[in-house]
Scaffold this motif. Sequence first.
Motif, PDB file in Angstrom:
ATOM      1  N   SER A 157      41.497  45.009  30.443  1.00 25.63           N
ATOM      2  CA  SER A 157      40.798  43.976  30.139  1.00 25.63           C
ATOM      3  C   SER A 157      41.218  42.937  29.128  1.00 25.63           C
ATOM      4  O   SER A 157      41.192  41.931  29.179  1.00 25.63           O
ATOM      5  N   ARG A 158      42.269  43.755  28.392  1.00 17.87           N
ATOM      6  CA  ARG A 158      42.933  42.800  27.358  1.00 17.87           C
ATOM      7  C   ARG A 158      43.792  41.813  28.037  1.00 17.87           C
ATOM      8  O   ARG A 158      43.995  40.782  27.277  1.00 17.87           O
ATOM      9  N   PHE A 159      44.051  41.930  29.195  1.00 15.52           N
ATOM     10  CA  PHE A 159      45.115  40.909  29.735  1.00 15.52           C
ATOM     11  C   PHE A 159      44.346  39.628  30.560  1.00 15.52           C
ATOM     12  O   PHE A 159      44.965  39.041  31.094  1.00 15.52           O
ATOM     13  N   ALA A 160      42.944  39.800  30.440  1.00 24.06           N
ATOM     14  CA  ALA A 160      42.023  38.979  30.951  1.00 24.06           C
ATOM     15  C   ALA A 160      41.979  37.769  30.368  1.00 24.06           C
ATOM     16  O   ALA A 160      42.247  37.641  29.233  1.00 24.06           O
ATOM     17  N   SER A 162      39.660  35.544  29.791  1.00 23.10           N
ATOM     18  CA  SER A 162      38.440  35.166  29.149  1.00 23.10           C
ATOM     19  C   SER A 162      37.447  36.248  29.407  1.00 23.10           C
ATOM     20  O   SER A 162      37.491  37.225  30.481  1.00 23.10           O
ATOM     21  N   GLN A 163      36.417  36.254  28.739  1.00 21.94           N
ATOM     22  CA  GLN A 163      35.214  37.308  29.060  1.00 21.94           C
ATOM     23  C   GLN A 163      34.591  37.435  30.347  1.00 21.94           C
ATOM     24  O   GLN A 163      34.377  38.588  30.917  1.00 21.94           O
ATOM     25  N   ARG A 164      34.374  36.328  30.784  1.00 18.42           N
ATOM     26  CA  ARG A 164      33.923  36.094  32.245  1.00 18.42           C
ATOM     27  C   ARG A 164      35.034  36.725  33.112  1.00 18.42           C
ATOM     28  O   ARG A 164      34.635  37.298  34.095  1.00 18.42           O
ATOM     29  N   ALA A 165      36.230  36.426  33.138  1.00 17.85           N
ATOM     30  CA  ALA A 165      37.326  36.674  33.943  1.00 17.85           C
ATOM     31  C   ALA A 165      37.281  38.523  33.908  1.00 17.85           C
ATOM     32  O   ALA A 165      37.243  39.080  35.070  1.00 17.85           O
ATOM     33  N   GLN A 166      37.330  38.826  32.753  1.00 16.55           N
ATOM     34  CA  GLN A 166      37.065  40.471  32.884  1.00 16.55           C
ATOM     35  C   GLN A 166      35.944  41.238  33.275  1.00 16.55           C
ATOM     36  O   GLN A 166      36.116  42.080  33.961  1.00 16.55           O
ATOM     37  N   ALA A 167      34.734  40.423  33.179  1.00 20.59           N
ATOM     38  CA  ALA A 167      33.439  40.862  33.658  1.00 20.59           C
ATOM     39  C   ALA A 167      33.499  40.961  35.306  1.00 20.59           C
ATOM     40  O   ALA A 167      33.291  41.864  36.004  1.00 20.59           O
ATOM     41  N   LEU A 168      34.209  39.869  35.745  1.00 17.95           N
ATOM     42  CA  LEU A 168      34.347  39.740  37.263  1.00 17.95           C
ATOM     43  C   LEU A 168      35.275  40.589  37.715  1.00 17.95           C
ATOM     44  O   LEU A 168      34.954  41.003  38.736  1.00 17.95           O
ATOM     45  N   GLY A 169      36.318  40.740  37.225  1.00 15.98           N
ATOM     46  CA  GLY A 169      37.361  41.722  37.473  1.00 15.98           C
ATOM     47  C   GLY A 169      36.798  43.200  37.486  1.00 15.98           C
ATOM     48  O   GLY A 169      37.408  43.768  38.631  1.00 15.98           O
ATOM     49  N   GLN A 170      36.353  43.611  36.375  1.00 12.64           N
ATOM     50  CA  GLN A 170      35.790  44.859  36.338  1.00 12.64           C
ATOM     51  C   GLN A 170      34.639  45.296  37.710  1.00 12.64           C
ATOM     52  O   GLN A 170      34.922  46.105  38.219  1.00 12.64           O
ATOM     53  N   LEU A 171      33.894  43.947  37.959  1.00 15.59           N
ATOM     54  CA  LEU A 171      32.904  44.211  38.988  1.00 15.59           C
ATOM     55  C   LEU A 171      33.793  44.335  40.399  1.00 15.59           C
ATOM     56  O   LEU A 171      33.261  45.113  41.184  1.00 15.59           O
ATOM     57  N   ALA A 172      34.732  43.431  40.473  1.00 18.06           N
ATOM     58  CA  ALA A 172      35.454  43.426  41.945  1.00 18.06           C
ATOM     59  C   ALA A 172      36.506  44.433  41.882  1.00 18.06           C
ATOM     60  O   ALA A 172      36.661  44.823  43.171  1.00 18.06           O
TER      61      ALA A 172
END
Length: 339
Positions: A157-160, A162-172
Motif C-alpha cells: 500500500s505504500r506505493f498507492a 492516496s488513502q482512497r486508492a489503497q483502500a479500493l486497491g485492497q478491496l479489489a
Amino acid sequence: VLRGSIAIYYISINMWIGAEALMKGYNAAVGSGRGGTGSGSGSVDSSGPGNNMTDPGGNGVSFGRLFSFAAYTLLHFAVFAGDGIRAMRVLAKWLMPLQLGGLFVILAWSLSSVPLSATLASTNSMVGQRQPWAFPVAMTTVVSSWSTMSLNIADISRFARSQRAQALGQLAGFVLPNCLVAVVGILTTGAASELYPERASDMWNFVTLLDVWPPVVSVCAALILSASILSHNIAANVVSPANDIVNLLPNRVSFRAGAYGSIAIAACLMPWKILATPGGYIHSFVLAYSTFTGAILGVMLADYFMLRRQVLVVPALYQTTGPCRYSYGTRLFPRKLSY
C-alpha cells in the motif's frame, strides 16, 4: 521478522506448486504421465518423462520434479535481475483477465459437472475433521491466511497514490479475490472428488486436475497457473522478507539482495514435506503459525481502531523517544527501536 520467516516458507510452497504445474503441463503436452495415481503434491508418480527418475534417498521426490523446481526458482531470481517491483506490476496487469476468466471457467465446469448438493457433501471429509471441530479449524485457517498478508500490507500500500486508492486497491485486489478463490476452491475440490473418486484424496491440490483434464486444457491451465503463482509469490511473499532483511541491515543489503536471499532460503526448505497431505499442511503448518500471526494482527487492529481511533501520527512511528517507542534487549545490551 516473524511474518517474513513465514513468507519464506510460502515462497517455497508456491514455487513447488508452480513447478508441479509446469511438470504436469509438460507431461500433458508430450502425452505422458496422464491419469497416474501418485499424489499431486510430491509423491512419486512413475509415469511421464519428468517423473521416471526417483530420488535414490527414498524421499518420494523425482529428479524431474526437482529439476522443474530449480528452473522455476531461477525464474523468480530472473524477475529481480531487473526492476522487480515493476515486473510485479506488469505481471499482475496482464494476468488479471486470464486469472478471472480461468476462475469463472473452472467454477462453471464444477457446477455443470456435479450437482451442488453432491459437491458440498463430498467436502465434509476433505481434512478428516469431525463436524464439531470443522468450523473452528476452518475459521482459524482463514484467519491464518489473511493475517500473513495483513501484517505486511504496508509493503504494497505504500506505493498507492492516496488513502482512497489503497483502500479500493485492497478491496479489489485482496478481499474480493480471496473470497472468490475460496469459493471456487471448495466447489472445484468437491466436484473433482466426485468425478474422480480414485484420486479424491489428492484433489485438495488443484494441480492434480492437470492429470485428468484434456491435454490442451491442461497445458493452458498449467501456463496460466504457473505465471499466476509467480506474480502472486513476488507480491505477497518475496517483498515482505526482502524488506525485513533490508531493515535489519539497511547499510549493507539492498532490496534486490534481500529478495535473492529470501528466494535462496526458500529453495532449501523442502516444501514437498509440508504438502505431503492436506492435514499436514493445515494442522502442522497453517494452524501452527496462526498462533503468532493471528495474535499479532489482533493487537494491531485493536491498537489502530480502538486505542488510537484510526488516528495515526506517522512521524511518531520513527521517533525513538515518541509514543511509539519500543524497547528490547537486556540490561547489558539495551536497545531501543521505533515501530
